[in-house]
Design a protein around this motif. Structure first.
Motif: not given
Ligand code: AMP
Ligand code: GLY
Length: 445
Positions: A115, A130, A153, A155, A165, A197-200, A204, A226, A236, A285, A294
């Motif tokens: 990532k 983000a 967030v 990750k 995550v 990262e910032e929470r968006l 989705e 998710k 998640n 997002m 994301l």
């Molecule tokens: P990812 O594996 O990075 O897609 O993250 C899994 C899930 O976490 C996503 O489908 C979102 O529901 C949530 N998520 C990931 N990044 C963010 C973000 N920057 N802000 C809000 N929710 C996030």
């Protein structure tokens, strides 16, 4: 590149053992070009009804044996479903002029398995995402989350089956998430470096595209839920349910997404000498400031593929083969105009540890669903064939139940009712797949 037609009959090996692969296999078996379909020896019970099990475990550790077996069985096409083998370089290892392979090389799949790398590519190519930072030490990560005021967030940068995550409400949660990754090493080496990262906020959408190195064809959009709990609560998972198409993006929005996300990602890789072939999947997002990425995945999503395949019209084998040959421009397919909704029936404890071996009742074979459009399609996820024709659970996401309906409400209602008919000890599923869009409709309608 040649413009040879697809062989009249093609022996295919499908790598992967879950619901995504069962849905792909189901469409592959409808192709007039399919010779023999091989699946992994550890494939779920549904897959084993559609294909022949490989004699031994399909692992790159035994590359020499694999090569010999592929030649012996005249396998002309390998389709790789999951991220694991892609990240291990299965495409690179098995490349041969005698066979086509669907899926990106290890270098191209890095967009998913690292990532931090994906963030760098996004930054270099101005793909909207983000704002955040990569941290490689516990001290740096703790300092960064402590100094931030907005929710963030956390990750793990490596592969964690969708579970690495943590979407944090406050500093305490962020600190705990950082410690779980970097101190307790919950995700092992995958969490040795993290993206913070910032929470968006927003809805989705999963946008998947076939990519043949140059041409990019976006598929209909999907929304996946998710989080494990109803109302999108709790930790998640890999995905608890999905529907397709979504009303969230217009054709014009999709054109912008192709231009602002997919083209720069493929170009960014090409500038590093890397060609992408396979499926590129952007998790987006939809924020008030526009769609932001994301994550990237380098494969078909699960359960996204279950709803996409329920609606797919065309020859899937030819489509994937031409994509792998760099000839996506020759492909023709469409989607059923109806909406598909999938509800995933899970085993107690998921996304944590689950008990395997529970007897499953209520499964309906796919040919009955195909014959009667009122019957849901049941794609096996974590199932295993047991004695006397019985099927037992074999992991967290046990069965995906997909229904088609004239609209989301109808499809979701039928899928949820059919999911209820799957019974095993500890079975649970969400009953609100699609709720965000349905709620929005109620408000605006
Ligand atoms: P990812 O594996 O990075 O897609 O993250 C899994 C899930 O976490 C996503 O489908 C979102 O529901 C949530 N998520 C990931 N990044 C963010 C973000 N920057 N802000 C809000 N929710 C996030
Ligand atoms: N459902 C999300 C994924 O396949 O990564």
């Amino acid at each position: 590149m040649t413009s040879e037609p697809i062989p009249e009959k093609l022996n295919v090996l499908l790598v992967g053992t879950g619901g995504r692969e069962h849905a792909l296999a189901w469409r592959l078996t409808q192709s007039p070009h399919l010779g023999k379909l091989w699946v992994e020896s550890s494939a779920n019970a549904g897959l084993l009804e559609l294909g022949t099990a490989c004699p031994e475990e399909f692992s790159l550790k035994r590359k020499y044996y694999l090569e010999r077996w592929l030649v012996q069985e005249k396998i002309g096409f390998i389709i790789i479903g999951p991220e694991g083998p892609l990240s291990e370089g299965m495409v690179d290892a098995l490349a041969s002029p005698d066979r086509a392979i669907f899926g990106p090389t290890r270098a191209a799949a890095r967009l998913e398995w690292d990532k931090a790398y994906a963030k760098t590519i996004m930054r270099q190519t101005s793909i909207p995402t983000a704002e955040g930072r990569v941290c490689t030490t516990l001290t740096a990560a703790l300092a960064y989350v402590t100094e931030r005021d907005e929710p963030c967030v956390v990750k793990a940068t490596g592969l964690c089956a969708g579970k690495g995550v943590a979407v944090c409400k406050n500093k305490d949660e962020a600190i705990a998430a950082v410690k779980r990754c970097m101190e307790q090493r919950e995700f092992g080496a995958a969490g040795d470096s993290i993206v913070i990262e910032e929470r968006l906020e927003g809805q989705e959408v999963s946008v998947l595209a076939l990519v043949d190195g140059r041409t990019i064809t976006l598929l209909d959009t999907v929304q996946d839920h998710k989080q494990v709990g109803e109302g999108d609560t709790g930790p998640n998972t890999g995905g608890m349910g999905a529907f397709c198409p979504t009303p969230l993006l217009t054709d014009q929005d999709l054109q912008s997404i192709a231009r602002d996300v997919f083209v720069p990602a493929i170009d960014g890789l090409r500038r590093q000498g890397i060609e992408f072939r396979g499926v590129l999947f952007a998790g987006l997002m939809l924020t008030p400031a526009g769609p932001k990425v994301l994550e990237f995945n380098c494969r078909f999503g699960d359960p996204e593929t279950q709803v996409l395949m329920a609606r797919f019209r065309g020859d899937l084998l030819r489509t994937l083969w031409l994509t792998a040959q760099g000839r996506l421009d020759e492909v023709e397919f469409s989607f059923d105009p109806r909406t598909a909704c999938c509800v995933v029936v899970c085993a107690h404890g998921y996304p944590g540890a689950t008990t395997k071996g529970q007897l499953i009742k209520g499964l309906i074979p796919l040919d009955r669903a195909t014959a009667d459009s009122g019957v849901a399609m049941m794609f096996h996820g974590a199932t295993k064939a047991a004695k006397k024709g019985e099927t037992v659970t074999n992991g967290g996401r046990v069965v995906g139940v997909t229904s088609l309906g004239d609209d989301l409400e109808a499809a979701a209602k039928q899928a949820t009712a059919s999911a209820q008919s799957i019974e095993f000890q500890g079975a649970f599923h969400r009953r609100d797949i699609g709720f965000r869009v349905l709620r929005q409709r109620q408000i605006s309608g």
